[in-house]
Design a protein around this motif. Sequence first.
Motif, PDB file in Angstrom:
ATOM      1  N   TRP A  65       0.974  -3.053 -12.596  1.00 42.75           N
ATOM      2  CA  TRP A  65       0.299  -2.101 -13.470  1.00 42.75           C
ATOM      3  C   TRP A  65      -0.247  -0.920 -12.689  1.00 42.75           C
ATOM      4  CZ3 TRP A  65       0.810  -1.675 -18.472  1.00 42.75           C
ATOM      5  CH2 TRP A  65       1.168  -2.783 -19.217  1.00 42.75           C
ATOM      6  N   LEU A  66      -0.687  -1.165 -11.469  1.00 46.51           N
ATOM      7  CA  LEU A  66      -1.158  -0.061 -10.620  1.00 46.51           C
ATOM      8  C   LEU A  66      -0.023   0.906 -10.306  1.00 46.51           C
ATOM      9  CD1 LEU A  66      -3.438  -2.014  -8.098  1.00 46.51           C
ATOM     10  CD2 LEU A  66      -4.209  -0.351  -9.805  1.00 46.51           C
ATOM     11  N   VAL A  67       1.127   0.368  -9.921  1.00 45.92           N
ATOM     12  CA  VAL A  67       2.270   1.209  -9.588  1.00 45.92           C
ATOM     13  C   VAL A  67       2.745   1.972 -10.822  1.00 45.92           C
ATOM     14  CG1 VAL A  67       4.687   1.178  -8.856  1.00 45.92           C
ATOM     15  CG2 VAL A  67       2.990  -0.218  -7.645  1.00 45.92           C
ATOM     16  N   LEU A  68       2.766   1.299 -11.976  1.00 42.20           N
ATOM     17  CA  LEU A  68       3.173   1.969 -13.211  1.00 42.20           C
ATOM     18  C   LEU A  68       2.222   3.118 -13.546  1.00 42.20           C
ATOM     19  CD1 LEU A  68       4.954   2.117 -15.740  1.00 42.20           C
ATOM     20  CD2 LEU A  68       3.418   0.453 -16.818  1.00 42.20           C
ATOM     21  N   GLY A  69       0.926   2.872 -13.413  1.00 45.30           N
ATOM     22  CA  GLY A  69      -0.048   3.927 -13.684  1.00 45.30           C
ATOM     23  C   GLY A  69       0.106   5.109 -12.751  1.00 45.30           C
ATOM     24  N   ARG A  70       0.371   4.848 -11.476  1.00 44.88           N
ATOM     25  CA  ARG A  70       0.573   5.936 -10.516  1.00 44.88           C
ATOM     26  C   ARG A  70       1.860   6.701 -10.810  1.00 44.88           C
ATOM     27  NH1 ARG A  70      -2.726   8.107  -6.835  1.00 44.88           N
ATOM     28  NH2 ARG A  70      -1.196   8.007  -5.145  1.00 44.88           N
ATOM     29  N   LEU A  71       2.904   5.994 -11.219  1.00 42.60           N
ATOM     30  CA  LEU A  71       4.153   6.665 -11.590  1.00 42.60           C
ATOM     31  C   LEU A  71       3.933   7.634 -12.753  1.00 42.60           C
ATOM     32  CD1 LEU A  71       6.875   3.864 -11.423  1.00 42.60           C
ATOM     33  CD2 LEU A  71       7.003   6.073 -10.288  1.00 42.60           C
ATOM     34  N   VAL A  72       3.258   7.153 -13.786  1.00 41.63           N
ATOM     35  CA  VAL A  72       3.007   7.989 -14.962  1.00 41.63           C
ATOM     36  C   VAL A  72       2.099   9.159 -14.594  1.00 41.63           C
ATOM     37  CG1 VAL A  72       1.999   8.027 -17.271  1.00 41.63           C
ATOM     38  CG2 VAL A  72       3.362   6.063 -16.536  1.00 41.63           C
ATOM     39  N   GLN A 106       0.832  -1.204   0.000  1.00 44.13           N
ATOM     40  CA  GLN A 106       0.000   0.000   0.000  1.00 44.13           C
ATOM     41  C   GLN A 106       0.866   1.253   0.000  1.00 44.13           C
ATOM     42  OE1 GLN A 106      -3.481  -0.113   2.745  1.00 44.13           O
ATOM     43  NE2 GLN A 106      -2.791  -2.190   3.176  1.00 44.13           N
ATOM     44  N   GLU A 107       1.932   1.247   0.785  1.00 49.04           N
ATOM     45  CA  GLU A 107       2.831   2.391   0.810  1.00 49.04           C
ATOM     46  C   GLU A 107       3.503   2.584  -0.551  1.00 49.04           C
ATOM     47  OE1 GLU A 107       5.454   1.428   3.961  1.00 49.04           O
ATOM     48  OE2 GLU A 107       4.059   2.018   5.550  1.00 49.04           O
ATOM     49  N   LEU A 108       3.851   1.467  -1.207  1.00 47.20           N
ATOM     50  CA  LEU A 108       4.456   1.536  -2.533  1.00 47.20           C
ATOM     51  C   LEU A 108       3.481   2.132  -3.541  1.00 47.20           C
ATOM     52  CD1 LEU A 108       6.732   0.830  -4.538  1.00 47.20           C
ATOM     53  CD2 LEU A 108       5.700  -1.447  -4.753  1.00 47.20           C
ATOM     54  N   LEU A 109       2.228   1.721  -3.465  1.00 45.34           N
ATOM     55  CA  LEU A 109       1.221   2.218  -4.390  1.00 45.34           C
ATOM     56  C   LEU A 109       0.992   3.716  -4.203  1.00 45.34           C
ATOM     57  CD1 LEU A 109      -0.943   1.727  -6.531  1.00 45.34           C
ATOM     58  CD2 LEU A 109      -2.518   1.068  -4.699  1.00 45.34           C
ATOM     59  N   VAL A 110       0.893   4.140  -2.953  1.00 46.20           N
ATOM     60  CA  VAL A 110       0.655   5.560  -2.671  1.00 46.20           C
ATOM     61  C   VAL A 110       1.903   6.389  -2.988  1.00 46.20           C
ATOM     62  CG1 VAL A 110       0.119   7.235  -0.874  1.00 46.20           C
ATOM     63  CG2 VAL A 110      -1.089   5.050  -0.940  1.00 46.20           C
ATOM     64  N   GLY A 111       3.065   5.884  -2.591  1.00 45.95           N
ATOM     65  CA  GLY A 111       4.292   6.645  -2.776  1.00 45.95           C
ATOM     66  C   GLY A 111       4.799   6.694  -4.202  1.00 45.95           C
ATOM     67  N   SER A 112       4.295   5.810  -5.069  1.00 46.28           N
ATOM     68  CA  SER A 112       4.761   5.814  -6.453  1.00 46.28           C
ATOM     69  C   SER A 112       4.390   7.107  -7.168  1.00 46.28           C
ATOM     70  CB  SER A 112       4.186   4.608  -7.210  1.00 46.28           C
ATOM     71  OG  SER A 112       2.774   4.592  -7.143  1.00 46.28           O
ATOM     72  N   LEU A 113       3.292   7.719  -6.782  1.00 45.52           N
ATOM     73  CA  LEU A 113       2.936   9.001  -7.384  1.00 45.52           C
ATOM     74  C   LEU A 113       3.946  10.075  -6.999  1.00 45.52           C
ATOM     75  CD1 LEU A 113      -0.455  10.471  -8.085  1.00 45.52           C
ATOM     76  CD2 LEU A 113       1.015  11.847  -6.645  1.00 45.52           C
ATOM     77  N   LEU A 114       4.399  10.044  -5.746  1.00 46.83           N
ATOM     78  CA  LEU A 114       5.437  10.980  -5.307  1.00 46.83           C
ATOM     79  C   LEU A 114       6.715  10.796  -6.108  1.00 46.83           C
ATOM     80  CD1 LEU A 114       5.356  11.113  -1.393  1.00 46.83           C
ATOM     81  CD2 LEU A 114       5.145  13.037  -2.954  1.00 46.83           C
ATOM     82  N   LEU A 115       7.084   9.552  -6.354  1.00 46.23           N
ATOM     83  CA  LEU A 115       8.299   9.285  -7.112  1.00 46.23           C
ATOM     84  C   LEU A 115       8.180   9.808  -8.535  1.00 46.23           C
ATOM     85  CD1 LEU A 115      11.086   8.017  -7.333  1.00 46.23           C
ATOM     86  CD2 LEU A 115       9.982   5.814  -7.826  1.00 46.23           C
ATOM     87  N   GLY A 116       7.032   9.574  -9.164  1.00 46.89           N
ATOM     88  CA  GLY A 116       6.821  10.089 -10.506  1.00 46.89           C
ATOM     89  C   GLY A 116       6.866  11.603 -10.553  1.00 46.89           C
ATOM     90  N   ALA A 117       6.294  12.245  -9.543  1.00 47.88           N
ATOM     91  CA  ALA A 117       6.316  13.708  -9.491  1.00 47.88           C
ATOM     92  C   ALA A 117       7.735  14.230  -9.302  1.00 47.88           C
ATOM     93  CB  ALA A 117       5.419  14.190  -8.354  1.00 47.88           C
ATOM     94  N   LEU A 118       8.521  13.538  -8.481  1.00 46.71           N
ATOM     95  CA  LEU A 118       9.904  13.957  -8.268  1.00 46.71           C
ATOM     96  C   LEU A 118      10.712  13.821  -9.559  1.00 46.71           C
ATOM     97  CD1 LEU A 118      12.130  14.883  -6.352  1.00 46.71           C
ATOM     98  CD2 LEU A 118      12.468  12.495  -5.693  1.00 46.71           C
ATOM     99  N   LEU A 119      10.495  12.754 -10.304  1.00 44.49           N
ATOM    100  CA  LEU A 119      11.193  12.579 -11.580  1.00 44.49           C
ATOM    101  C   LEU A 119      10.834  13.701 -12.551  1.00 44.49           C
ATOM    102  CD1 LEU A 119      10.850   8.709 -12.110  1.00 44.49           C
ATOM    103  CD2 LEU A 119      12.909   9.977 -11.473  1.00 44.49           C
TER     104      LEU A 119
END
Length: 557
Positions: free
Chosen positions: A118-125, A65-78
């Motif tokens: 796929w969820l993590v990838l979508g959140r990253l993008v 769950q933390e990975l799923l939520v935090g993946s958006l932060l990682l994408g934003a930082l990139l």
Amino acid sequence: MDALARSHPELCSCHFSFPGRPRLLLPLCASVSLLGGLTFGYELAVVSGALLPLQLDFGLSCLEQELLVGSLLLGALLASLVGGVLIDRYGRKQAILGSNVALLAGSLSLSLAGSLAWLVLGRLVAGFAISLSSMACCIYVSELVGPRQRGVLVSLYEAGITLGILLSYALNYALAGAPGGWRHMFGWAAVPALLQSLSLFCLPAGTTEAAAHRDLIPLQGGEATKLGRPRYSLLDLFRARDNMRGRTMVGLGLVIFQQLTGQPNVLCYASTIFHSVGFRGGSSAVLASVGLGAVKVVSTLTALGLVDRAGRRALLLAGCALMALSVSGIGLVSFTVPMDSSPSCLAVPNASRPAGLPGDSSLPGAVVSPPPLPVTSENQGKPVPPTSVKIKPHPKAGNRTAPPLPALGTAAPEPRSAPEHALLHWTALVCMMVFVSAFSFGFGPVTWLVLSEIYPVEIRGRAFAFCNSFNWASNLLVSLSFLHLIGTIGLSWTFLLYGLTAVLGLGFIYAFVPETKGQSLAEIDQQFQKRRFALSFGHRQSSTSIPYTRIEVSATS
């Protein structure tokens, strides 16, 4: 929009002539800013309602769950690391359109996802897209309109964020019991992005090379001098040339103090404070999200009316002072009325507490709370409603027949507060409201407005992205250190530390942040060039000693 144009006729006198559609420039710029913020806010908050059904469908652990939520932060930082180059190289309008394409791809990945990957990838993008769009939107609108309307239109982005968050809560509630409802929650993020793209197709590409320097040209002997376009590298942000070092100090100071005041983490305890004044069960979570969301909307709309009247500097000073007082008040109250500060995602060992307490997962049908979600917005953290869910075996991933989302309020009732603590509970609630309001008319909208104004056009995209990367990085730092701070010095001292940081931020704003209201971007640039130290901007300097002429420039899309 038409009413706004009628009440402020000066808003229609922009720098650019708009062939065939002059009266549409203002509403179209407003729609780009508002819809960009709406997309940003919706994408940030939608996961709060989607996480519980995702947990049931995919059997997500705390770490997942933390990975799923935090993946958006990682994408934003990139995006903050590379987005500046994209914005400066391909233009602001193209960057926004490209981010909308990326958001559509991310939303599609999330809506059709059949696995955690796929969820993590979508959140990253999606995180990459909203971060890139947030930078490009603020810069694009600030360059496209004149000084009188720049504050209102850029601040509309912040208003859109608050509206997007409230919209996501409403859709989360409406779709909570629907089969596969979380897929629709993620899919609806594409709607405002599509509407924004339609508005962009009717707008100019942005400032032309000539407009960037001919907006205001100093006259020498009655003739306009032809200025060359200076070139800047990223290293110039730290050099004395054109006082770029002073500009960078102002930008970094604002984004870092915005996060170090603890705004995202303080709001994580909104539900606890609402619960303490007597709102039990699910009602506390609903009031914490909707009630505080409404306060943010009202405060942000207030900022829209004041940003071009009171000025950027005044709003920052007032907001930061109120944040210091209110968060310190919460800290002082929590000395007398302790609040639960343990992370709800982690089960407390049974040996460390009496058997039979609510939340003991060893009991049949025990009730526990899902993990609190880290806040993923720079200027606009939101409380995540901590609903309660009964523990049961997780179905296999992708099972469409998983049980619907449980209703709120299934937790066991707790004893009511002692009467002598009632006043302190309400004091904490008032402090929370003041804190949210102060951020929403101060740091929230004004930080990004100032960042879009203080840099030369040639490096504005890269400079904005550079400061934004520190914003996301400090957001991560504050979020990751929160529980460690609580364990080391306690919740009360953590809030008081945030209050002290807000006081330091107040001193920084007073000493270094300039007042830019009513000035064109060229005037602001010239003021920075003439002054080596940002300290000299404590009071706005008059520019009447230098003659200027304003030149209308036509821009075509």
